[in-house]
Enzyme design. Structure first.
Site, PDB file in Angstrom:
ATOM      1  N   ARG A 281       0.812  -1.216   0.000  1.00 36.54           N
ATOM      2  CA  ARG A 281       0.000   0.000   0.000  1.00 36.54           C
ATOM      3  C   ARG A 281       0.848   1.270   0.000  1.00 36.54           C
ATOM      4  NH1 ARG A 281      -5.124   0.615   2.245  1.00 36.54           N
ATOM      5  NH2 ARG A 281      -4.740   2.813   1.828  1.00 36.54           N
ATOM      6  N   LYS A 282       2.153   1.116   0.171  1.00 39.11           N
ATOM      7  CA  LYS A 282       3.015   2.295   0.229  1.00 39.11           C
ATOM      8  C   LYS A 282       3.458   2.700  -1.178  1.00 39.11           C
ATOM      9  CE  LYS A 282       2.634   2.197   4.682  1.00 39.11           C
ATOM     10  NZ  LYS A 282       1.731   1.035   4.879  1.00 39.11           N
ATOM     11  N   VAL A 283       4.153   3.841  -1.267  1.00 41.04           N
ATOM     12  CA  VAL A 283       4.502   4.404  -2.578  1.00 41.04           C
ATOM     13  C   VAL A 283       5.482   3.513  -3.332  1.00 41.04           C
ATOM     14  CG1 VAL A 283       5.521   6.410  -3.734  1.00 41.04           C
ATOM     15  CG2 VAL A 283       3.982   6.738  -1.792  1.00 41.04           C
TER      16      VAL A 283
END
Length: 376
Positions: free
Chosen positions: A179-181
């Site tokens: 879910r992170k960049v």
């Protein structure tokens, strides 16, 4: 269905993982060391230590900062529960503080009110990628002789006063969850410029082993390791690190593209008088890990009803950031904690899809659908 988020992974990452597998060195080794070095350079920190995830990064940071049984650490309740868990792991008590409703980051005045003789640290979260006011909290910590630890799980690539998050404090923790960049499947990183912290972090993540595998295998002499203290198996694999190296090369590009999408949302919703959009103050540059919209009281739908209607239209959304003090696991810790701003922000906000590459048609569908419900 338009997903809430997707990692941007290409054949380059797949090839890097493939090449690493063929070397035969797939646990913590040379690729991890390379990823750490490059991440430290990127953030401007002297050192970086890779871990299995951000929760383990936070746990180790608590240990090296000297946080232990009976201590108190002030943190936001409005954060993923891992923030509070890392404090609890070392026997300390999370003291939940209020947030600023515009940024979702800690309210410094409320934090100061909650400082007691038992307070040993502040765990500052850069919520959904929006940098907190680090300098103000460093000043507060200096005033009360407290440690400052940054939970930058969502903030890889975000900037504060012209510098990347990761170089401002002695312990800054990042996540590489999908879910992170950027993502390594899972994984974490700690940046620090404190050599004593750096040395002990490396020791603790590998069972307290005095000689790591890379040194032992590269030596022309027989070496025997000692386990000098009780440690943990919090290692990142070389397969993950090889992916991380490629992801890091693309980080600034990915953020630039995410910010373009965020700007489209800003422009599309700025005329609505029943919502509050993310606020990015001068000197605070977000990577837009998520795009959260606060629904004011005059919004025509309840938040959960809106989420269902968006889902019926093929658009995934998520509720506002959780509040840990209302979770069953923390009711005994939280006691009669009263956090009306955090609870309101959590209950009245919605996270809409934002990722790269997101089709223009999908962006327009999200915009059109949301505006339709906002005007109904």
């Amino acid at each position: 269905m338009i997903a809430i988020a997707k990692p941007y992974l290409t054949k380059e990452e797949a090839q890097a993982a493939y090449d690493t597998i063929l070397t035969g060195w797939i646990t913590q080794g040379p690729r991890v060391a390379e990823f750490e070095e490059k991440f430290a350079v990127y953030t401007g920190a002297k050192y970086a230590v890779a871990t299995s995830n951000c929760t383990t990064a936070l746990h180790l940071s608590m240990i090296v900062a000297g946080i232990g049984q009976g201590d108190e650490v002030i943190c936001p309740s409005m954060s993923y529960i891992a923030t509070a868990n890392a404090i609890t792991y070392v026997g300390a008590k999370p003291v939940f503080a209020e947030i600023n409703p515009e940024t979702y980051n800690l309210d410094i005045a409320d934090v100061e009110r909650r400082i007691t003789p038992a307070t040993k640290a502040i765990l500052l979260v850069h919520q959904i990628g929006m940098p907190a006011d680090i300098d103000s909290f460093k000043t507060l910590c200096n005033k009360y002789n407290l440690k400052l630890i940054e939970d930058a799980a969502c903030a890889a690539g975000s900037s504060y006063k012209g510098q990347k998050i990761g170089s401002h404090s002695e312990l800054v923790c990042f996540s590489f969850h999908p879910r992170k960049v950027i993502s390594t499947g899972d994984g974490g990183m700690i940046t620090t410029s404190n050599v004593a912290y750096y040395d002990r972090l490396k020791l603790l993540r590998q069972h307290g082993m005095s000689i790591n595998d890379r040194v032992r295998h590269g030596s022309d002499k027989v070496l025997f390791e000692d386990h000098v203290e009780i440690g943990y198996n919090y290692r990142m694999t070389d397969i993950q690190a090889s992916v991380g190296i490629k992801q890091l090369e693309k980080l600034d590009f990915i953020i630039a593209e995410r910010r373009k999408i965020a700007e489209k949302y800003h422009n599309a919703f700025s005329d609505l008088n029943n919502v509050r959009l993310p606020i990015e103050k001068q000197g605070f540059v977000s990577n837009y890990q998520s795009y959260s919209i606060y629904l004011k009281e005059n919004f025509p739908l309840e938040r959960n009803e809106l989420m269902q209607k968006m889902l019926d239209k093929g658009i995934s959304t998520r509720r506002g950031i959780m509040t840990s003090h209302r979770e069953t696991a923390y009711r005994n810790y939280a006691g009669d904690t009263n956090l009306p701003v955090s609870e309101d922000a959590a209950d009245r906000s919605i996270i809409i899809p934002l990722y790269y590459p997101m089709l223009d048609s999908d962006i327009e569908h999200v915009i059109g659908t949301f505006r339709g419900f906002a005007s109904s």
